[in-house]
Design a protein around this motif. Sequence first.
Motif, short mmCIF file in Angstrom:
data_model
loop_
_atom_site.label_atom_id
_atom_site.label_comp_id
_atom_site.label_asym_id
_atom_site.label_seq_id
_atom_site.Cartn_x
_atom_site.Cartn_y
_atom_site.Cartn_z
N LEU A 278 0.77 -1.23 0.03
CA LEU A 278 0.07 -0.06 0.01
C LEU A 278 0.84 1.48 0.02
CD1 LEU A 278 -3.02 0.09 -0.05
CD2 LEU A 278 -2.96 0.73 2.20
N GLU B 286 0.07 4.29 -2.26
CA GLU B 286 -0.39 5.55 -1.67
C GLU B 286 0.43 6.79 -2.22
OE1 GLU B 286 1.49 5.86 2.25
OE2 GLU B 286 0.26 7.62 3.05
N TRP C 116 -8.33 8.84 -3.21
CA TRP C 116 -7.33 8.50 -2.25
C TRP C 116 -7.24 9.09 -0.91
CZ3 TRP C 116 -4.06 11.34 1.10
CH2 TRP C 116 -2.49 10.59 1.12
N GLN C 117 -8.14 10.24 -0.59
CA GLN C 117 -8.18 10.74 0.65
C GLN C 117 -9.13 9.73 1.42
OE1 GLN C 117 -9.49 14.71 0.14
NE2 GLN C 117 -7.82 15.49 1.61
N PHE D 233 -7.27 6.56 2.40
CA PHE D 233 -6.17 6.68 3.41
C PHE D 233 -6.65 7.36 4.78
CE2 PHE D 233 -3.98 5.48 -0.33
CZ PHE D 233 -3.04 4.51 0.13
N GLU D 234 -7.61 8.43 4.70
CA GLU D 234 -7.97 9.20 5.80
C GLU D 234 -9.34 8.53 6.63
OE1 GLU D 234 -7.71 13.13 4.57
OE2 GLU D 234 -5.47 12.95 4.36
N PRO E 203 -10.97 4.94 6.18
CA PRO E 203 -10.92 3.73 5.32
C PRO E 203 -12.25 3.00 6.23
CG PRO E 203 -9.05 3.69 6.82
CD PRO E 203 -9.50 5.30 6.91
N THR F 236 -8.98 -2.84 4.62
CA THR F 236 -8.09 -1.63 4.30
C THR F 236 -7.50 -1.09 5.36
OG1 THR F 236 -10.03 -1.32 2.87
CG2 THR F 236 -8.53 0.43 3.04
N ILE G 230 -3.44 -0.41 5.72
CA ILE G 230 -2.89 0.76 6.09
C ILE G 230 -2.02 0.50 7.38
CG2 ILE G 230 -3.25 3.17 6.78
CD1 ILE G 230 -5.83 2.87 4.92
#
Lengths: 274, 322
Positions: free
Chosen positions: B212, B216, B236-237, B240-241, B243, B248, B252
């Motif tokens: 990842l 990323e 993306w946001q 990753f911010e 999930p 997932t 991360i």
Amino acid sequence: MRKGGLSLWVGGGLVALALAVAIFAPLIALTDPVMGANLMNAEIPPGLEFPFGTDAQGRDIYSRICYGARISLTVGIVSQILNSLIGVTLGLTAGYWGGLWDDLVSGLTNLMLAIPSLIFALAIMAILGPGLVSLLIALGLTSWSYSCRIARAQVLSLKSQGYIQAARILGYGDLRIMFTQVLPNILGPLIVIATLGMGGAILAEAALSFLGLGIRPPFPSWGSMLSEARDQINTAPWLSVFPGLAIFLTVLGLNLLGDGLRDILDPQSTTRRT
Amino acid sequence: MAESLLQLDDLAVHFKVGSTFAGGIHTLKAVDGVTIDVKPGECLGLVGESGCGKSTLALAIMGLIPPTRGHVALDGRDLSERERLETARTVQMVFQDPYASLNPRQTVRRTLADPLRIHGVTDKAEVEARVADMLARVGLRPEHADRYPHEFSGGQRQRIGIARALILKPKLVICDEPVSALDVSIRAQIINLLLELKDELGLAYIMISHDLGVVEHVSDRVAVMYLGRIVEQGGWQEIFEDPRHPYTRALIAAIPDPFQRAAVPARAKAKGEIASALAPPPGCHFHPRCPLKADICVSQDPPLEAIAAGHRAACHFRDRSG
């Protein structure tokens, strides 16, 4: 010593010698191999005048061996080219396409392996009749199964390689992939098989001629010379010793050359800088 | 909204494995109902563990494996209706192993020039110019053209692999683990090269990786795959911010973080190993490893449902933020 060194050089030397004798036969022969008969000279043992002696018709054995090299080597080379063409074409397509075609070719290959190739060649010779051309056809059609198997197995192991997939993705056609991507990478073992097979073909020619189905007298081949010498093996052993020695040295040379080539064509040793 | 360059619609690839005699024939659902799209110029990251079907999905998109179900459409037209050569000029692939993906008996020049000739570029000067231009773009010197693959390092070979994928000027490039076989010190170079080329040539990527951290760095959108299915996808946001799928979160949490910038909650970690694709667990495939497992996860398979526009997750507890 470098990889493949000794056997490559000795084998290559013997094969080069046999080739030179075949090519320069008219220059190095002492008499005509067929017309040089002279009954006054019949069955003279090896000596200064006739280095390998003479046969019952007074023909010089040395000269006949020189000319016989032409036939034996032609048989070895041409029949192996035929065998390789058939075997590689079938093996390459069978391995690459797979499916029903592969089953068919594999079945045929197993069938060919099951029949002793000399018996098969004998049957073909019986139909076509004796002679050089039918000899080439008979030996060229009967031992392609080895190169076919090798080619198929090699293709199967290469097929999943990234560069084969990349070629398909780039739009290469099947035939183009087989001949530009696969074949150059499997050539090494196939050359070795063909070289080893040449020795086998020369022996097969000798066997067929010995049985009277190969080269017709009075033309000399190493096998037919052996065949004719059979009756006089007690009274004139040089008649069989020298053609036998010629066959032995050539087949030995081809086998050593094949072994040597196998070593230098090994993929592990191809990483030298070019 | 821009037209999709690539549209996968309920794509499935199943394999029959085993034999009638030894234990019976089983169906391996390598890819099981994947619906994603890629727009021109965008980078979609596709992540998942080894064996989750990422590479099979790539090969199905390339048309090398026929789909069992569903469709692959490029530029709005189904793959099966398109000319093979036309497809080759639209989508290309960069392979994982730079050692097996180049023909050892071809010079770099031939590797790059042959595809051009197959695609009708016959003018010698033009072929030469395009090969030279491509070598320069991927950071190789002109004299490299006449060398064989074994004379290059792994990173240089991967540059050749990228040049080969781009020589036909495709719009979409599928990168199947493009850096996982490379030394760590080389990875950043290759990733940056891919990003530069994306901007220069207006490419779209599908970046397949089990890491990842790589995804990323490069992706605009991310899809997370588990046992042949997409379990979460989004921008993306969002991924990753915020999930939403526990898998997932576990991925991360597994990105190496030497400075401990973010505290990783212990419950984010996934337990055990990925299940066999031959006998996936009932209900939600992830439940045996899931920290949020409840009874409903064993009995019911959660659908991939929207949380926000473009953000979807297949979890019964998708509304619970991590």
